[in-house]
Design a protein around this motif. Structure first.
Motif, mmCIF file in Angstrom:
data_model
loop_
_atom_site.group_PDB
_atom_site.id
_atom_site.type_symbol
_atom_site.label_atom_id
_atom_site.label_comp_id
_atom_site.label_asym_id
_atom_site.label_seq_id
_atom_site.Cartn_x
_atom_site.Cartn_y
_atom_site.Cartn_z
ATOM 1 N N SER A 32 -58.273 -31.311 77.260
ATOM 2 C CA SER A 32 -57.720 -31.043 78.582
ATOM 3 C C SER A 32 -56.872 -29.772 78.575
ATOM 4 N N CYS A 35 -59.085 -26.683 78.704
ATOM 5 C CA CYS A 35 -59.576 -26.418 80.055
ATOM 6 C C CYS A 35 -58.491 -25.803 80.924
ATOM 7 N N THR A 123 -63.470 -33.981 82.451
ATOM 8 C CA THR A 123 -62.866 -32.747 81.948
ATOM 9 C C THR A 123 -63.929 -31.718 81.607
ATOM 10 N N MET A 183 -54.558 -31.142 86.171
ATOM 11 C CA MET A 183 -54.679 -31.252 84.721
ATOM 12 C C MET A 183 -53.341 -31.630 84.082
#
Length: 248
Positions: A32, A35, A123, A183
Protein backbone atom coordinates in the motif's frame (compact mmCIF):
# COMPACT_ATOMS: atom_id res chain seq x y z
CA UNK A 1 -6.74 -38.43 15.40
CA UNK A 2 -3.76 -40.68 15.47
CA UNK A 3 -3.70 -40.98 11.68
CA UNK A 4 -2.50 -37.41 11.13
CA UNK A 5 -0.91 -36.47 14.40
CA UNK A 6 -3.89 -35.54 16.59
CA UNK A 7 -4.22 -32.13 18.24
CA UNK A 8 -0.54 -31.36 17.70
CA UNK A 9 -1.14 -31.49 13.94
CA UNK A 10 -4.01 -29.01 14.29
CA UNK A 11 -1.93 -26.66 16.44
CA UNK A 12 0.90 -26.85 13.89
CA UNK A 13 -1.52 -25.84 11.13
CA UNK A 14 -2.80 -22.92 13.21
CA UNK A 15 0.76 -21.80 13.86
CA UNK A 16 1.53 -21.89 10.15
CA UNK A 17 -1.66 -19.94 9.38
CA UNK A 18 -0.89 -17.22 11.94
CA UNK A 19 2.69 -16.89 10.67
CA UNK A 20 1.52 -16.52 7.07
CA UNK A 21 -1.17 -14.03 8.13
CA UNK A 22 1.43 -11.89 9.93
CA UNK A 23 3.72 -11.96 6.88
CA UNK A 24 0.83 -11.03 4.60
CA UNK A 25 -0.18 -8.16 6.85
CA UNK A 26 3.32 -6.66 6.69
CA UNK A 27 3.58 -7.22 2.93
CA UNK A 28 0.23 -5.58 2.27
CA UNK A 29 1.18 -2.52 4.33
CA UNK A 30 4.39 -2.15 2.30
CA UNK A 31 2.46 -2.76 -0.92
CA UNK A 32 0.00 0.00 0.00
CA UNK A 33 2.87 2.40 0.79
CA UNK A 34 4.42 1.66 -2.62
CA UNK A 35 1.18 2.60 -4.34
CA UNK A 36 0.83 5.78 -2.27
CA UNK A 37 4.44 6.85 -2.93
CA UNK A 38 3.98 6.22 -6.65
CA UNK A 39 0.92 8.49 -6.62
CA UNK A 40 2.50 11.29 -4.56
CA UNK A 41 5.69 11.41 -6.64
CA UNK A 42 3.97 11.73 -10.01
CA UNK A 43 3.93 15.52 -10.12
CA UNK A 44 7.63 15.62 -9.24
CA UNK A 45 8.48 13.22 -12.02
CA UNK A 46 6.46 15.21 -14.52
CA UNK A 47 8.37 18.36 -13.64
CA UNK A 48 11.74 16.78 -14.44
CA UNK A 49 13.43 18.11 -17.55
CA UNK A 50 15.63 15.04 -17.95
CA UNK A 51 14.25 12.12 -19.91
CA UNK A 52 16.26 9.48 -18.02
CA UNK A 53 15.40 10.22 -14.36
CA UNK A 54 11.63 9.63 -14.67
CA UNK A 55 12.26 6.42 -16.58
CA UNK A 56 14.60 5.16 -13.86
CA UNK A 57 12.07 6.02 -11.16
CA UNK A 58 9.22 4.34 -13.00
CA UNK A 59 11.34 1.29 -13.81
CA UNK A 60 12.43 0.85 -10.18
CA UNK A 61 8.90 1.14 -8.80
CA UNK A 62 7.50 -1.13 -11.49
CA UNK A 63 10.03 -3.81 -10.59
CA UNK A 64 9.19 -3.44 -6.91
CA UNK A 65 5.48 -3.69 -7.76
CA UNK A 66 5.98 -6.88 -9.80
CA UNK A 67 8.21 -8.47 -7.14
CA UNK A 68 5.86 -7.69 -4.25
CA UNK A 69 2.84 -8.88 -6.26
CA UNK A 70 4.48 -12.26 -6.83
CA UNK A 71 5.49 -12.56 -3.16
CA UNK A 72 1.99 -11.71 -1.91
CA UNK A 73 0.36 -14.11 -4.37
CA UNK A 74 2.69 -16.88 -3.15
CA UNK A 75 1.81 -16.17 0.49
CA UNK A 76 -1.89 -16.18 -0.34
CA UNK A 77 -1.49 -19.55 -2.08
CA UNK A 78 0.35 -20.99 0.93
CA UNK A 79 -2.30 -19.68 3.34
CA UNK A 80 -5.03 -21.16 1.14
CA UNK A 81 -3.28 -24.54 1.23
CA UNK A 82 -3.03 -24.41 5.05
CA UNK A 83 -6.74 -23.55 5.31
CA UNK A 84 -7.55 -26.51 3.05
CA UNK A 85 -5.55 -28.82 5.33
CA UNK A 86 -7.40 -27.44 8.35
CA UNK A 87 -10.70 -28.13 6.57
CA UNK A 88 -9.60 -31.71 5.90
CA UNK A 89 -8.72 -32.12 9.58
CA UNK A 90 -12.17 -30.97 10.72
CA UNK A 91 -13.83 -33.49 8.39
CA UNK A 92 -11.62 -36.41 9.38
CA UNK A 93 -12.96 -39.18 11.68
CA UNK A 94 -12.38 -38.54 15.38
CA UNK A 95 -12.83 -34.76 15.38
CA UNK A 96 -16.62 -34.76 15.84
CA UNK A 97 -16.49 -33.90 19.53
CA UNK A 98 -14.46 -30.79 18.84
CA UNK A 99 -15.99 -29.97 15.46
CA UNK A 100 -17.83 -26.79 16.56
CA UNK A 101 -14.72 -25.18 18.04
CA UNK A 102 -12.56 -26.28 15.10
CA UNK A 103 -15.02 -24.95 12.55
CA UNK A 104 -15.17 -21.61 14.37
CA UNK A 105 -11.38 -21.29 14.24
CA UNK A 106 -11.27 -22.40 10.59
CA UNK A 107 -13.92 -19.84 9.62
CA UNK A 108 -11.95 -17.08 11.30
CA UNK A 109 -8.83 -17.97 9.30
CA UNK A 110 -10.89 -18.13 6.11
CA UNK A 111 -12.29 -14.66 6.78
CA UNK A 112 -8.78 -13.29 7.26
CA UNK A 113 -7.67 -14.91 3.99
CA UNK A 114 -10.63 -13.41 2.17
CA UNK A 115 -9.91 -9.95 3.59
CA UNK A 116 -6.25 -10.12 2.58
CA UNK A 117 -7.10 -11.34 -0.93
CA UNK A 118 -9.63 -8.55 -1.42
CA UNK A 119 -7.23 -5.92 -0.11
CA UNK A 120 -4.41 -7.16 -2.37
CA UNK A 121 -6.53 -7.07 -5.54
CA UNK A 122 -7.92 -3.64 -4.65
CA UNK A 123 -4.48 -2.12 -4.01
CA UNK A 124 -3.08 -3.74 -7.15
CA UNK A 125 -5.96 -2.36 -9.20
CA UNK A 126 -5.40 1.15 -7.83
CA UNK A 127 -1.70 0.97 -8.65
CA UNK A 128 -2.35 -0.16 -12.23
CA UNK A 129 -4.95 2.58 -12.72
CA UNK A 130 -2.52 5.25 -11.49
CA UNK A 131 0.25 3.93 -13.74
CA UNK A 132 -2.09 3.89 -16.72
CA UNK A 133 -3.05 7.54 -16.14
CA UNK A 134 0.62 8.40 -15.72
CA UNK A 135 1.46 6.85 -19.09
CA UNK A 136 -1.47 8.57 -20.76
CA UNK A 137 -0.63 12.03 -19.42
CA UNK A 138 3.05 11.51 -20.22
CA UNK A 139 2.09 10.70 -23.79
CA UNK A 140 -0.07 13.82 -24.00
CA UNK A 141 2.77 15.98 -22.69
CA UNK A 142 5.18 14.48 -25.21
CA UNK A 143 2.73 15.18 -28.03
CA UNK A 144 2.40 18.78 -26.87
CA UNK A 145 6.15 19.28 -26.80
CA UNK A 146 6.51 17.70 -30.25
CA UNK A 147 3.75 19.90 -31.59
CA UNK A 148 5.34 23.04 -30.11
CA UNK A 149 8.77 22.23 -31.51
CA UNK A 150 7.48 21.55 -35.03
CA UNK A 151 7.47 24.12 -37.81
CA UNK A 152 4.34 26.15 -38.58
CA UNK A 153 2.79 25.76 -35.11
CA UNK A 154 -0.57 27.38 -34.69
CA UNK A 155 -0.18 29.43 -31.50
CA UNK A 156 -3.90 29.67 -30.86
CA UNK A 157 -4.45 25.92 -31.10
CA UNK A 158 -1.39 25.29 -28.96
CA UNK A 159 -2.68 27.61 -26.26
CA UNK A 160 -6.06 25.89 -26.20
CA UNK A 161 -4.36 22.50 -26.11
CA UNK A 162 -2.18 23.55 -23.18
CA UNK A 163 -5.18 24.90 -21.27
CA UNK A 164 -7.03 21.63 -21.74
CA UNK A 165 -3.96 19.71 -20.62
CA UNK A 166 -3.68 21.88 -17.50
CA UNK A 167 -7.34 21.27 -16.72
CA UNK A 168 -6.80 17.52 -17.01
CA UNK A 169 -3.72 17.73 -14.83
CA UNK A 170 -5.56 19.65 -12.11
CA UNK A 171 -8.40 17.13 -12.17
CA UNK A 172 -5.91 14.29 -12.01
CA UNK A 173 -4.12 15.91 -9.06
CA UNK A 174 -7.43 16.16 -7.20
CA UNK A 175 -8.01 12.46 -7.80
CA UNK A 176 -4.49 11.71 -6.56
CA UNK A 177 -5.14 13.63 -3.34
CA UNK A 178 -8.34 11.68 -2.81
CA UNK A 179 -6.58 8.36 -3.41
CA UNK A 180 -3.72 9.36 -1.08
CA UNK A 181 -6.18 10.16 1.71
CA UNK A 182 -7.92 6.82 1.16
CA UNK A 183 -4.59 4.96 1.17
CA UNK A 184 -3.47 6.66 4.37
CA UNK A 185 -6.79 5.80 6.02
CA UNK A 186 -6.55 2.17 4.87
CA UNK A 187 -2.97 1.91 6.14
CA UNK A 188 -4.03 3.11 9.57
CA UNK A 189 -6.95 0.70 9.64
CA UNK A 190 -4.68 -2.16 8.53
CA UNK A 191 -2.25 -1.49 11.36
CA UNK A 192 -5.11 -1.67 13.85
CA UNK A 193 -6.77 -4.73 12.34
CA UNK A 194 -4.42 -7.30 13.86
CA UNK A 195 -4.93 -5.88 17.33
CA UNK A 196 -8.69 -5.71 16.95
CA UNK A 197 -8.88 -9.28 15.62
CA UNK A 198 -7.00 -10.64 18.61
CA UNK A 199 -9.43 -8.83 20.90
CA UNK A 200 -12.37 -10.15 18.91
CA UNK A 201 -11.05 -13.71 19.21
CA UNK A 202 -10.89 -13.43 23.00
CA UNK A 203 -14.33 -11.84 23.16
CA UNK A 204 -15.77 -14.63 21.00
CA UNK A 205 -14.29 -17.20 23.37
CA UNK A 206 -16.00 -15.50 26.31
CA UNK A 207 -19.21 -15.16 24.31
CA UNK A 208 -19.33 -18.92 23.69
CA UNK A 209 -19.12 -19.49 27.44
CA UNK A 210 -21.58 -16.80 28.54
CA UNK A 211 -24.82 -16.47 26.49
CA UNK A 212 -25.55 -12.99 27.88
CA UNK A 213 -22.26 -11.67 26.58
CA UNK A 214 -22.94 -13.39 23.27
CA UNK A 215 -26.26 -11.55 22.89
CA UNK A 216 -24.55 -8.25 23.70
CA UNK A 217 -21.84 -8.92 21.11
CA UNK A 218 -24.45 -9.72 18.48
CA UNK A 219 -26.14 -6.37 19.12
CA UNK A 220 -22.78 -4.60 18.91
CA UNK A 221 -22.02 -6.37 15.60
CA UNK A 222 -25.42 -5.33 14.20
CA UNK A 223 -24.76 -1.72 15.15
CA UNK A 224 -21.25 -1.92 13.68
CA UNK A 225 -22.62 -3.20 10.38
CA UNK A 226 -25.17 -0.39 10.32
CA UNK A 227 -22.49 2.21 11.05
CA UNK A 228 -20.29 0.70 8.30
CA UNK A 229 -23.13 1.01 5.79
CA UNK A 230 -23.72 4.63 6.78
CA UNK A 231 -20.00 5.43 6.56
CA UNK A 232 -19.72 3.68 3.18
CA UNK A 233 -22.69 5.69 1.85
CA UNK A 234 -21.16 8.98 3.04
CA UNK A 235 -17.79 8.12 1.49
CA UNK A 236 -19.47 7.12 -1.78
CA UNK A 237 -21.46 10.38 -1.95
CA UNK A 238 -18.33 12.44 -1.20
CA UNK A 239 -16.39 10.58 -3.89
CA UNK A 240 -19.13 11.20 -6.45
CA UNK A 241 -19.23 14.89 -5.55
CA UNK A 242 -15.43 15.13 -5.90
CA UNK A 243 -15.60 13.45 -9.31
CA UNK A 244 -18.36 15.79 -10.44
CA UNK A 245 -16.36 18.78 -9.23
CA UNK A 246 -13.13 17.50 -10.84
CA UNK A 247 -14.63 16.99 -14.27
CA UNK A 248 -17.01 19.96 -14.17
Amino acid sequence: MAGIGGSSYWEDLRKQARQLENELDLKLVSFSKLCTSYSSSRDGRRGETSDTTPLLNNSTQDRMFDTMSVEIEQLLSKLTAVNDKMAEYTNAPGSTSLNAALMHTLQRHRDILQDYTHEFHKTKGNFLAIREREDLLGSVKKDIETYKSGSGVNNRRTELFLKEHEHLRNSDRLMDDTISIAMATKENMTSQRGFLKSIQSRVNTLANRFPTINNLIQRINLRKRRDSLILGTVIGVCTILLLLYAFH
